[in-house]
Write an enzyme that holds these catalytic residues in place. Structure first.
Site, PDB file in Angstrom:
ATOM      1  N   GLU A  39      -4.354 -13.204  28.519  1.00 18.64           N
ATOM      2  CA  GLU A  39      -3.833 -14.647  29.319  1.00 18.64           C
ATOM      3  C   GLU A  39      -5.168 -15.893  29.399  1.00 18.64           C
ATOM      4  O   GLU A  39      -4.628 -16.691  28.523  1.00 18.64           O
ATOM      5  CB  GLU A  39      -3.654 -14.726  30.383  1.00 18.64           C
ATOM      6  N   ASP A  43      -3.653 -18.375  25.879  1.00 17.44           N
ATOM      7  CA  ASP A  43      -3.209 -20.116  26.393  1.00 17.44           C
ATOM      8  C   ASP A  43      -3.826 -21.243  25.584  1.00 17.44           C
ATOM      9  O   ASP A  43      -3.273 -21.877  24.345  1.00 17.44           O
ATOM     10  CB  ASP A  43      -4.303 -20.411  27.696  1.00 17.44           C
ATOM     11  N   ASP A 112       1.321 -16.450  33.310  1.00 18.38           N
ATOM     12  CA  ASP A 112       0.341 -15.548  32.558  1.00 18.38           C
ATOM     13  C   ASP A 112       0.441 -15.056  31.739  1.00 18.38           C
ATOM     14  O   ASP A 112       0.151 -14.483  30.853  1.00 18.38           O
ATOM     15  CB  ASP A 112      -0.626 -14.878  34.141  1.00 18.38           C
ATOM     16  N   GLU A 115       1.698 -15.918  28.534  1.00 18.44           N
ATOM     17  CA  GLU A 115       0.820 -16.236  27.434  1.00 18.44           C
ATOM     18  C   GLU A 115      -0.111 -14.734  26.946  1.00 18.44           C
ATOM     19  O   GLU A 115      -0.356 -15.177  26.041  1.00 18.44           O
ATOM     20  CB  GLU A 115      -0.409 -17.811  28.519  1.00 18.44           C
TER      21      GLU A 115
END
Length: 227
Positions: A39, A43, A112, A115
């Site tokens: 994650e 991101d 999350d 990502e």
């Protein structure tokens, strides 16, 4: 639990290393390996891809406005909407506590996981492949952002002037003609500091003001006020 092959079909990518896909949909409550580190990487990948798209779509916008647009596209609500379209909640590996407390629909977990999927795709292939998947999933949000940006010429004009430390425009109604139920407004948009003004017409004050702002933006660029 749904088959992960169905998720691959949903996102349009088939993994070579299935363990990466499994890790991407594994919450920390289930144990290790989980998707926390993925994650973190995802991101950054998402931010980069959206930034590149906005940079190409809006060559004249300042950094501050681009940052606001990116933030609106990658916030939790936007990610959750896409995650729900993919039914990501059905593929999650969760611990018993998270399962009982509604973890499959928890916004932070869904965002999350999405990502983490982007990171898993990049690690399984390359950045370009991950970029293509992201651009496919964000196609409509990006187009919607583009439409909103195109419509809001008053905001564009304000940001343009603020970035150059110029005074904000002044809007004045010049005339209102026609019957009350179908009145045509004519609005003047002026920047006194530059001695520039433009006019716009519309079926309401708001529309006329937007058209005036658009015309003044064109005038600013024609007069080389870009620097």
């Amino acid at each position: 639990m749904a088959k992960l092959s169905d998720l691959e079909q949903q996102i349009g990518y088939q993994f070579k290393n299935n363990s990466l896909l499994r890790q991407a949909v594994t919450h920390r409550s289930y144990g290790r390996p989980n998707n926390e580190r993925l994650e973190f990487v995802g991101d950054g990948i998402l931010d980069c891809v959206i930034a590149l798209n906005l940079y190409e779509m809006y060559p004249d916008l300042p950094e501050g406005q681009l940052s606001k647009m990116r933030a609106a596209l990658v916030n939790q609500d936007s990610l959750v909407e896409i995650a729900e379209q993919l039914d990501i909640g059905h593929y999650l590996y969760l611990g018993d506590g998270e399962l009982k407390s509604g973890g499959r629909s928890r916004p932070s977990i869904l965002a999350d996981c999405l990502e983490a999927l982007f990171a898993a795709i990049m690690l399984d292939s390359d950045f370009i492949t991950a970029q293509k998947v992201i651009e496919k999933l964000f196609y409509y949000p990006l187009r919607e952002q583009q439409n909103n940006q195109t419509k809001d010429y008053k905001t564009q004009l304000q940001e343009y002037l603020q970035s150059r430390r110029l005074s904000l425009p002044r809007y004045n109604i010049i005339s209102m003609t026609g019957p009350e139920h179908d009145m045509l407004f004519r609005v003047e948009c002026a920047i006194e500091e530059l001695e520039l003004r433009a006019w716009g017409e519309g079926k309401g004050k708001k529309q006329a003001s937007q058209n005036a702002a658009q015309n003044l933006l064109v005038l600013l660029k024609e007069n080389d006020f870009n620097d």
